[in-house]
Design a protein around this motif. Structure first.
Motif, PDB file in Angstrom:
ATOM      1  N   PRO A 116     -17.139  -6.118  16.544  1.00 33.57           N
ATOM      2  CA  PRO A 116     -16.465  -4.839  16.802  1.00 33.57           C
ATOM      3  C   PRO A 116     -15.664  -4.341  15.602  1.00 33.57           C
ATOM      4  CG  PRO A 116     -16.216  -6.322  18.673  1.00 33.57           C
ATOM      5  CD  PRO A 116     -16.800  -7.134  17.570  1.00 33.57           C
ATOM      6  N   ALA A 117     -15.038  -5.263  14.868  1.00 35.36           N
ATOM      7  CA  ALA A 117     -14.275  -4.854  13.688  1.00 35.36           C
ATOM      8  C   ALA A 117     -15.198  -4.313  12.609  1.00 35.36           C
ATOM      9  CB  ALA A 117     -13.467  -6.038  13.152  1.00 35.36           C
ATOM     10  N   LEU A 118     -16.361  -4.919  12.444  1.00 36.82           N
ATOM     11  CA  LEU A 118     -17.326  -4.426  11.467  1.00 36.82           C
ATOM     12  C   LEU A 118     -17.823  -3.028  11.844  1.00 36.82           C
ATOM     13  CD1 LEU A 118     -19.322  -7.709  10.855  1.00 36.82           C
ATOM     14  CD2 LEU A 118     -18.143  -6.394   9.093  1.00 36.82           C
ATOM     15  N   ALA A 119     -18.023  -2.781  13.143  1.00 34.76           N
ATOM     16  CA  ALA A 119     -18.452  -1.456  13.590  1.00 34.76           C
ATOM     17  C   ALA A 119     -17.366  -0.414  13.332  1.00 34.76           C
ATOM     18  CB  ALA A 119     -18.808  -1.500  15.069  1.00 34.76           C
ATOM     19  N   ALA A 120     -16.103  -0.786  13.549  1.00 35.02           N
ATOM     20  CA  ALA A 120     -15.008   0.151  13.291  1.00 35.02           C
ATOM     21  C   ALA A 120     -14.904   0.475  11.808  1.00 35.02           C
ATOM     22  CB  ALA A 120     -13.691  -0.437  13.804  1.00 35.02           C
ATOM     23  N   VAL A 121     -15.065  -0.548  10.967  1.00 36.70           N
ATOM     24  CA  VAL A 121     -15.052  -0.317   9.528  1.00 36.70           C
ATOM     25  C   VAL A 121     -16.236   0.553   9.111  1.00 36.70           C
ATOM     26  CG1 VAL A 121     -15.372  -1.470   7.295  1.00 36.70           C
ATOM     27  CG2 VAL A 121     -13.734  -2.368   8.933  1.00 36.70           C
ATOM     28  N   GLY A 122     -17.374   0.368   9.781  1.00 34.91           N
ATOM     29  CA  GLY A 122     -18.544   1.178   9.470  1.00 34.91           C
ATOM     30  C   GLY A 122     -18.314   2.658   9.694  1.00 34.91           C
ATOM     31  N   ASP A 123     -17.586   3.007  10.746  1.00 35.06           N
ATOM     32  CA  ASP A 123     -17.331   4.419  11.027  1.00 35.06           C
ATOM     33  C   ASP A 123     -16.450   5.045   9.948  1.00 35.06           C
ATOM     34  OD1 ASP A 123     -17.777   6.570  13.031  1.00 35.06           O
ATOM     35  OD2 ASP A 123     -15.592   6.556  13.113  1.00 35.06           O
ATOM     36  N   SER A 124     -15.395   4.330   9.531  1.00 39.97           N
ATOM     37  CA  SER A 124     -14.536   4.860   8.467  1.00 39.97           C
ATOM     38  C   SER A 124     -15.268   4.863   7.130  1.00 39.97           C
ATOM     39  CB  SER A 124     -13.245   4.040   8.374  1.00 39.97           C
ATOM     40  OG  SER A 124     -13.517   2.686   8.083  1.00 39.97           O
ATOM     41  N   ALA A 125     -16.120   3.838   6.881  1.00 39.71           N
ATOM     42  CA  ALA A 125     -16.892   3.815   5.640  1.00 39.71           C
ATOM     43  C   ALA A 125     -17.844   5.000   5.573  1.00 39.71           C
ATOM     44  CB  ALA A 125     -17.663   2.500   5.530  1.00 39.71           C
TER      45      ALA A 125
ATOM     46  N   ALA B  47     -16.111  -0.967  -2.298  1.00 39.32           N
ATOM     47  CA  ALA B  47     -16.277  -2.342  -1.833  1.00 39.32           C
ATOM     48  C   ALA B  47     -14.941  -2.986  -1.507  1.00 39.32           C
ATOM     49  CB  ALA B  47     -17.017  -3.161  -2.888  1.00 39.32           C
ATOM     50  N   THR B  48     -13.908  -2.667  -2.284  1.00 34.78           N
ATOM     51  CA  THR B  48     -12.608  -3.310  -2.106  1.00 34.78           C
ATOM     52  C   THR B  48     -11.793  -2.669  -0.997  1.00 34.78           C
ATOM     53  OG1 THR B  48     -12.533  -3.947  -4.449  1.00 34.78           O
ATOM     54  CG2 THR B  48     -10.427  -3.874  -3.262  1.00 34.78           C
ATOM     55  N   SER B  49     -11.604  -1.357  -1.078  1.00 36.58           N
ATOM     56  CA  SER B  49     -10.638  -0.679  -0.209  1.00 36.58           C
ATOM     57  C   SER B  49     -11.239  -0.128   1.074  1.00 36.58           C
ATOM     58  CB  SER B  49      -9.973   0.474  -0.981  1.00 36.58           C
ATOM     59  OG  SER B  49      -9.329  -0.020  -2.137  1.00 36.58           O
ATOM     60  N   VAL B  50     -12.559   0.036   1.123  1.00 31.12           N
ATOM     61  CA  VAL B  50     -13.191   0.604   2.306  1.00 31.12           C
ATOM     62  C   VAL B  50     -13.867  -0.466   3.154  1.00 31.12           C
ATOM     63  CG1 VAL B  50     -14.841   2.329   3.136  1.00 31.12           C
ATOM     64  CG2 VAL B  50     -13.524   2.775   1.069  1.00 31.12           C
ATOM     65  N   LEU B  51     -14.429  -1.494   2.511  1.00 30.72           N
ATOM     66  CA  LEU B  51     -15.144  -2.524   3.254  1.00 30.72           C
ATOM     67  C   LEU B  51     -14.333  -3.810   3.435  1.00 30.72           C
ATOM     68  CD1 LEU B  51     -18.758  -2.218   1.751  1.00 30.72           C
ATOM     69  CD2 LEU B  51     -17.853  -1.217   3.862  1.00 30.72           C
ATOM     70  N   THR B  52     -13.723  -4.311   2.363  1.00 27.42           N
ATOM     71  CA  THR B  52     -13.087  -5.634   2.416  1.00 27.42           C
ATOM     72  C   THR B  52     -11.669  -5.590   2.983  1.00 27.42           C
ATOM     73  OG1 THR B  52     -14.394  -6.287   0.482  1.00 27.42           O
ATOM     74  CG2 THR B  52     -12.523  -7.674   1.061  1.00 27.42           C
TER      75      THR B  52
ATOM     76  N   GLY C 189       0.804  -1.207   0.000  1.00 26.39           N
ATOM     77  CA  GLY C 189       0.000   0.000   0.000  1.00 26.39           C
ATOM     78  C   GLY C 189       0.842   1.264   0.000  1.00 26.39           C
ATOM     79  N   VAL C 190       0.157   2.399   0.023  1.00 28.79           N
ATOM     80  CA  VAL C 190       0.840   3.697   0.018  1.00 28.79           C
ATOM     81  C   VAL C 190       1.209   4.126   1.431  1.00 28.79           C
ATOM     82  CG1 VAL C 190       0.621   6.124  -0.676  1.00 28.79           C
ATOM     83  CG2 VAL C 190      -0.377   4.322  -2.087  1.00 28.79           C
ATOM     84  N   GLY C 191       0.459   3.656   2.426  1.00 20.43           N
ATOM     85  CA  GLY C 191       0.762   3.987   3.806  1.00 20.43           C
ATOM     86  C   GLY C 191       0.070   5.221   4.327  1.00 20.43           C
ATOM     87  N   CYS C 192      -0.920   5.730   3.602  1.00 23.62           N
ATOM     88  CA  CYS C 192      -1.689   6.875   4.092  1.00 23.62           C
ATOM     89  C   CYS C 192      -2.794   6.381   5.015  1.00 23.62           C
ATOM     90  CB  CYS C 192      -2.279   7.661   2.919  1.00 23.62           C
ATOM     91  SG  CYS C 192      -1.044   8.456   1.855  1.00 23.62           S
ATOM     92  N   SER C 193      -3.616   7.311   5.483  1.00 20.15           N
ATOM     93  CA  SER C 193      -4.709   6.969   6.392  1.00 20.15           C
ATOM     94  C   SER C 193      -6.043   7.033   5.660  1.00 20.15           C
ATOM     95  CB  SER C 193      -4.722   7.925   7.591  1.00 20.15           C
ATOM     96  OG  SER C 193      -5.127   9.213   7.163  1.00 20.15           O
ATOM     97  N   VAL C 194      -7.109   6.755   6.406  1.00 22.13           N
ATOM     98  CA  VAL C 194      -8.449   6.852   5.851  1.00 22.13           C
ATOM     99  C   VAL C 194      -8.748   8.285   5.415  1.00 22.13           C
ATOM    100  CG1 VAL C 194     -10.909   6.515   6.358  1.00 22.13           C
ATOM    101  CG2 VAL C 194      -9.216   4.931   7.281  1.00 22.13           C
ATOM    102  N   THR C 195      -8.097   9.254   6.018  1.00 24.69           N
ATOM    103  CA  THR C 195      -8.320  10.654   5.660  1.00 24.69           C
ATOM    104  C   THR C 195      -8.026  10.896   4.187  1.00 24.69           C
ATOM    105  OG1 THR C 195      -7.665  11.294   7.898  1.00 24.69           O
ATOM    106  CG2 THR C 195      -7.729  13.035   6.237  1.00 24.69           C
ATOM    107  N   GLU C 196      -6.870  10.411   3.733  1.00 26.58           N
ATOM    108  CA  GLU C 196      -6.504  10.598   2.327  1.00 26.58           C
ATOM    109  C   GLU C 196      -7.458   9.846   1.399  1.00 26.58           C
ATOM    110  OE1 GLU C 196      -3.392  12.255   4.528  1.00 26.58           O
ATOM    111  OE2 GLU C 196      -4.210  10.233   4.717  1.00 26.58           O
TER     112      GLU C 196
END
Length: 417
Positions: free
Chosen positions: A243-252, A90-95, A64-71
């Motif tokens: 809990p992991a699904l909930a964390a992904v939901g917030d960033s999604a 679907a690929t980079s935000v959820l999976t 990866g590039v090493g950036c955060s969800v912000t970028e």
């Protein structure tokens, strides 16, 4: 406070906007959504090879590039402007984040580099119209179940030491074309019921897929049938995936908010341009005071949504790598209340962004006059994006209710101090 973007973030947005302007105009967009995959594979290759977009928020050790969800969220603002259909969300935000968080070392080493390179696309398959619930966007997901008994869904059982999955999943984002399916399945029978995630190859024996007709054609969905399909358990036996699904939901939610802001800004720009050219009674329509008021209200809504979306993107990327992105107002100390507020920022930002997009798109349709209602004009695509996202991840009032609950805004029926 410093709300300016970094030079790196500005460069990502500028380069992406130029690429999409050349490769995803109105004609290319309609051609892509009418294709069997629902997106342009050549555009996806360009996003992956030239910009490294699929791996933007993945660690460098996995390609990866090493950036955060912000970028990633700021990049998706440009994706939203063009309504560019792609497997990115679907690929980079959820999976990919779920594999990074829950997968074994071998699973991460095998799958994440391919996802980061764009050579492999992924899809999260959640039984029933429950994506918002399982991601904890509209309610807590502690009671979520992937099916079982007469409830249908997807069930997994051991057969000769392997996991076999049986069931059907509708409304899977890019589920008809993804090379990797991440399937939520019910295991353990009634007494020890629990939900686990399984890795399933898109072309595995027993997998039957078909593209579904969706309100928003720019966000394609598929139906996935699993007929005694062999699956690989994601992570270890005892891991709790909710809990992991909930964390992904917030960033999604933060990514979707920025995407909706980009779409709202673009449809508003096109509307302002049109009313400046269209004439009635010998003068441009945009010169009438009533029209100015309506556009001004839409503009204020878009800018307010951008502030909420940027804050949500910053909160999601907080602690996920080097400091980046606009700096929001920071109190003298970061206490528990501020931490709770950050956890609810994704859903709140998404609610405001979807509301702004729906409002801007509705004004665009009306102010374009008769042509705004036609299939040939692009205004309807922006309105369908707002309505489609609200059906998948909303509705707005439930997003706000959940954000208030997570932030602890109300306690015992009173406003928390």
């Amino acid at each position: 406070m410093d709300t300016r973007l970094t030079a790196e973030q500005d460069e990502i947005r500028r380069t992406l906007r130029e690429l999409l302007h050349k490769r995803c105009g109105p004609a290319e967009l309609r051609s892509a959504v009418d294709s069997p995959a629902g997106h342009d594979p050549l555009l996806w290759s360009a996003l992956a090879d030239q910009l490294g977009l699929p791996g933007l928020a993945l660690p460098e050790r996995y390609g990866g590039v090493g950036c955060s969800v912000t970028e990633l969220a700021l990049a998706c603002e440009e994706i939203g402007r063009a309504l560019a259909p792609s497997p990115l969300f679907a690929t980079s935000v959820l999976t990919a984040p779920l594999i990074l968080a829950l997968g074994t070392a071998a699973q991460r080493a095998e799958l994440l580099p391919r996802l980061a390179a764009g050579s492999l696309t992924g899809a999260l398959a959640v039984p029933g119209p429950a994506l918002a619930a399982v991601l904890a966007l509209t309610c807590g997901n502690s009671g979520f179940t992937a099916g079982g008994g007469r409830a249908g869904g997807v069930q997994a059982r051991r057969v000769d030491g392997d996991w076999q999955l049986y069931g059907q999943v509708d409304q899977v984002l890019d589920g008809h074309s993804a090379g990797l399916l991440l399937v939520a399945a019910h295991t353990g029978g009634f007494a020890r019921s629990r939900t686990r995630l399984f890795l399933v190859a898109g072309d595995a024996a027993g997998v039957v897929r078909a593209r579904q007709t969706a309100l928003d054609a720019t966000r394609p969905q598929g139906r996935v049938q699993l007929r005694d399909v062999r699956g690989e358990l994601l992570g270890d036996e005892g891991v709790d995936v909710l809990p992991a699904l909930a964390a992904v939901g917030d960033s999604a939610a933060a990514v979707l908010a920025c995407e909706a802001v980009g779409a709202a800004e673009r449809v508003l720009e096109r509307t302002v341009e049109y009313v400046g050219q269209r004439e009635q009674f010998g003068r441009p329509v945009g010169s009438f005071q009533a029209v100015k008021h309506r556009l001004a209200d839409a503009y204020v809504g878009v800018q307010a949504a951008r502030s909420a979306a940027y804050y949500a993107a910053w909160a999601s990327g907080r602690g996920a790598g080097p400091r980046s992105g606009p700096t929001p107002p920071t109190p003298p100390t970061l206490g528990q209340g501020q931490a709770q507020e950050e956890r609810g920022a994704g859903g709140l930002g998404l609610a405001q962004a979807l509301e702004a997009l729906r409002g801007a798109a509705a004004e665009g349709i009306q102010l374009h006059g008769g042509i705004g209602f036609t299939w040939e004009h692009d205004a309807q695509l922006y309105f369908k994006r707002a309505a489609g996202d609200e059906l998948l991840f909303g509705p707005v009032h439930r997003l706000r209710d959940r954000a208030a609950e997570v932030a602890g805004l109300f306690a015992d029926g009173e406003v928390a101090v």
